[in-house]
Design an enzyme around this catalytic site. Sequence first.
Site, PDB file in Angstrom:
ATOM      1  N   ASN A  73       0.821  -1.221   0.000  1.00 28.87           N
ATOM      2  CA  ASN A  73       0.000   0.000   0.000  1.00 28.87           C
ATOM      3  C   ASN A  73       0.854   1.271   0.000  1.00 28.87           C
ATOM      4  O   ASN A  73       0.606   2.198  -0.783  1.00 28.87           O
ATOM      5  CB  ASN A  73      -0.949  -0.005   1.201  1.00 28.87           C
ATOM      6  CG  ASN A  73      -1.909  -1.183   1.162  1.00 28.87           C
ATOM      7  OD1 ASN A  73      -1.993  -1.864   0.142  1.00 28.87           O
ATOM      8  ND2 ASN A  73      -2.624  -1.421   2.245  1.00 28.87           N
TER       9      ASN A  73
ATOM     10  N   GLU B 252      -8.728  18.728 -34.677  1.00 28.22           N
ATOM     11  CA  GLU B 252      -9.963  17.976 -34.403  1.00 28.22           C
ATOM     12  C   GLU B 252      -9.711  16.868 -33.390  1.00 28.22           C
ATOM     13  O   GLU B 252     -10.519  16.637 -32.486  1.00 28.22           O
ATOM     14  CB  GLU B 252     -10.517  17.368 -35.694  1.00 28.22           C
ATOM     15  CG  GLU B 252     -11.096  18.406 -36.637  1.00 28.22           C
ATOM     16  CD  GLU B 252     -11.506  17.772 -37.958  1.00 28.22           C
ATOM     17  OE1 GLU B 252     -12.709  17.648 -38.190  1.00 28.22           O
ATOM     18  OE2 GLU B 252     -10.621  17.391 -38.754  1.00 28.22           O
TER      19      GLU B 252
ATOM     20  N   TYR C 271      -6.599   1.885   2.724  1.00 28.47           N
ATOM     21  CA  TYR C 271      -6.487   1.338   1.371  1.00 28.47           C
ATOM     22  C   TYR C 271      -7.682   0.434   1.059  1.00 28.47           C
ATOM     23  O   TYR C 271      -8.158  -0.331   1.894  1.00 28.47           O
ATOM     24  CB  TYR C 271      -5.196   0.515   1.226  1.00 28.47           C
ATOM     25  CG  TYR C 271      -5.065  -0.091  -0.165  1.00 28.47           C
ATOM     26  CD1 TYR C 271      -4.490   0.628  -1.204  1.00 28.47           C
ATOM     27  CD2 TYR C 271      -5.562  -1.361  -0.436  1.00 28.47           C
ATOM     28  CE1 TYR C 271      -4.397   0.091  -2.477  1.00 28.47           C
ATOM     29  CE2 TYR C 271      -5.475  -1.911  -1.715  1.00 28.47           C
ATOM     30  CZ  TYR C 271      -4.893  -1.175  -2.735  1.00 28.47           C
ATOM     31  OH  TYR C 271      -4.815  -1.704  -3.994  1.00 28.47           O
TER      32      TYR C 271
ATOM     33  N   THR D 146     -17.192  38.536 -30.454  1.00 27.57           N
ATOM     34  CA  THR D 146     -17.985  38.100 -29.303  1.00 27.57           C
ATOM     35  C   THR D 146     -19.223  37.470 -29.921  1.00 27.57           C
ATOM     36  O   THR D 146     -19.684  37.913 -30.987  1.00 27.57           O
ATOM     37  CB  THR D 146     -18.390  39.259 -28.365  1.00 27.57           C
ATOM     38  OG1 THR D 146     -19.236  40.161 -29.090  1.00 27.57           O
ATOM     39  CG2 THR D 146     -17.175  40.040 -27.852  1.00 27.57           C
ATOM     40  N   HIS D 147     -19.714  36.424 -29.306  1.00 26.50           N
ATOM     41  CA  HIS D 147     -20.862  35.666 -29.855  1.00 26.50           C
ATOM     42  C   HIS D 147     -20.554  35.135 -31.262  1.00 26.50           C
ATOM     43  O   HIS D 147     -21.465  34.950 -32.064  1.00 26.50           O
ATOM     44  CB  HIS D 147     -22.145  36.509 -29.898  1.00 26.50           C
ATOM     45  CG  HIS D 147     -22.423  37.263 -28.643  1.00 26.50           C
ATOM     46  ND1 HIS D 147     -23.171  36.753 -27.604  1.00 26.50           N
ATOM     47  CD2 HIS D 147     -22.014  38.498 -28.229  1.00 26.50           C
ATOM     48  CE1 HIS D 147     -23.231  37.628 -26.612  1.00 26.50           C
ATOM     49  NE2 HIS D 147     -22.534  38.705 -26.960  1.00 26.50           N
TER      50      HIS D 147
ATOM     51  N   SER E 184      -8.865  13.558 -47.843  1.00 25.66           N
ATOM     52  CA  SER E 184     -10.059  12.724 -47.750  1.00 25.66           C
ATOM     53  C   SER E 184      -9.896  11.539 -48.691  1.00 25.66           C
ATOM     54  O   SER E 184      -9.239  11.643 -49.726  1.00 25.66           O
ATOM     55  CB  SER E 184     -11.280  13.565 -48.155  1.00 25.66           C
ATOM     56  OG  SER E 184     -12.298  12.737 -48.653  1.00 25.66           O
TER      57      SER E 184
ATOM     58  N   GLN F 146      -6.623   0.516  -7.061  1.00 25.78           N
ATOM     59  CA  GLN F 146      -5.847  -0.004  -8.195  1.00 25.78           C
ATOM     60  C   GLN F 146      -6.328   0.626  -9.510  1.00 25.78           C
ATOM     61  O   GLN F 146      -5.588   0.695 -10.480  1.00 25.78           O
ATOM     62  CB  GLN F 146      -5.978  -1.529  -8.251  1.00 25.78           C
ATOM     63  CG  GLN F 146      -5.220  -2.171  -9.387  1.00 25.78           C
ATOM     64  CD  GLN F 146      -5.043  -3.675  -9.169  1.00 25.78           C
ATOM     65  OE1 GLN F 146      -4.296  -4.092  -8.292  1.00 25.78           O
ATOM     66  NE2 GLN F 146      -5.752  -4.471  -9.935  1.00 25.78           N
TER      67      GLN F 146
ATOM     68  N   LYS G 253     -10.085  18.051 -50.756  1.00 19.04           N
ATOM     69  CA  LYS G 253     -10.088  18.400 -49.337  1.00 19.04           C
ATOM     70  C   LYS G 253      -8.729  18.337 -48.651  1.00 19.04           C
ATOM     71  O   LYS G 253      -7.876  17.533 -48.982  1.00 19.04           O
ATOM     72  CB  LYS G 253     -11.056  17.477 -48.573  1.00 19.04           C
ATOM     73  CG  LYS G 253     -12.488  17.785 -48.939  1.00 19.04           C
ATOM     74  CD  LYS G 253     -13.442  17.276 -47.920  1.00 19.04           C
ATOM     75  CE  LYS G 253     -13.340  18.074 -46.637  1.00 19.04           C
ATOM     76  NZ  LYS G 253     -14.192  17.500 -45.607  1.00 19.04           N
TER      77      LYS G 253
END
Length: 462
Positions: free
Chosen positions: A112, A292, A319, A157-158, A279, A324, A285
Amino acid sequence: MTQKKTWSDRFEGSLHPAIVEFNASITFDIQLIEYDLTGSIAHAKMLAKTGIISESEAQQLVNGLETIRQEYRDGNFTPDIDQEDVHFAVERRLTELVGDVGKKLHTARSRNDQVGTDIRLYLRDQIQQIRQQIREFQQVLLTHAQENVETLIPGYTHLQRAQPISLAHHLLAYFQMAQRDWERLGEIYHRTNTSPLGCGALAGTTFPIDRHYSAELLGFGEVYGNSLDGVSDRDFAIEFLNAASLIMVHLSRLSEEMILWASQEFGFISLTDSCATGSSIMPQKKNPDVPELVRGKAGRVFGHLQGLLVLMKGLPLAYNKDLQEDKEAIFDGVKTVTGCLEAMTVLLGEGITFRKERLNEAVSEDFANATDVADYLAARGVPFREAYNLVGKVVKTSLAAGKLLKDLTLEEWVALHPKFEADIYEAIAPKQVVAARNSYGGTGFEQIYQAIERAKKQLELN
Ligand code: ARG
């Protein structure tokens, strides 16, 4: 399958094979082996120093443990599942190597406090490595910032264009998040670097051990002052996963921006071939897989944090075998955050180019300078709210006429308000709009130069 049992002679039968497999942690805690060996060496030396074993016995133990280290590094130590965990595996091999004296290693110790020692030694190393990686990540951000003080980018913003800002200002925001991540890990390092060795199974030991000595040999800064706490505390691991989660939040936000910026709609950056993927079906692409994946991997780390919190919340002292389960969460948290920091540093360093002509178009062709028109009037004594309403009307009529603010003639300006003069054009030019926000911490160029100096100093901290 019959196997030699690991525990005392109290046990007559051997474990069911399914339970052997279920119980074992060797498949993943083998990662701790170097730390386990180092911890055991310190323990053996402490046993000799306190006279619990002889110097020559300690030397045999240390030699045997170092032999195992070499075997492991050479790929010749591959314990199987019957050994249950790395601690048993090492002890058994040690006894094979050095004979009966190997059986003395576990005097005044329990698995332990042993496992608690191992994970702290492991994690403190990882924390230092991650901090170093954060430094490299900050350095690439800073380099881009230094090169782009006068490159303008729409500020949002937004997710609506709000006011133009310096690209450096945008990048330095991530630098500062990373700075806090670095600092946070430094604080957690100190709490992680505390020795539970010698707490025993839960209550300490009858032997006259010297916990401070073994702690010192291992470079621990402190020693747990309560044995029950020492063997059952996993706060440091939760703190680490919390810090790791925040790193992932920051990397994920940056990733999200990269993904947007690389899109045709934004077009603020292009991806170089070394960091983008294609792709399998659409030949035109070029995909931002790196950011991502980073965005996606954030969830794993948050999950591990949640997992450990739930693991701990109902555990009675001290313990319990539940503990574990801490390891895979910690290991995967470390691996994920390390991999993401590395990938993002490479991506920023060589995977993107800022498309300055697109950025320039983006800051010149909208109404992001509207606040500056209101500020212009307010600085000339018009109450801000009145100025704000007037500019709202100007934006509305300009939009209807298909014009931008810079396209209005001076007569039109003066007709809107007599306080407008010829200097209005300069006041609403994007460069000036940015330069004028010279308040502390703002995007004004003078502020950015100061922020860069501060960032350099922060990078020098240890
Ligand atoms: N493999 C165990 C773990 O990871 C080691 C400690 C076992 N202790 C015990 N009392 N069964 O937690």
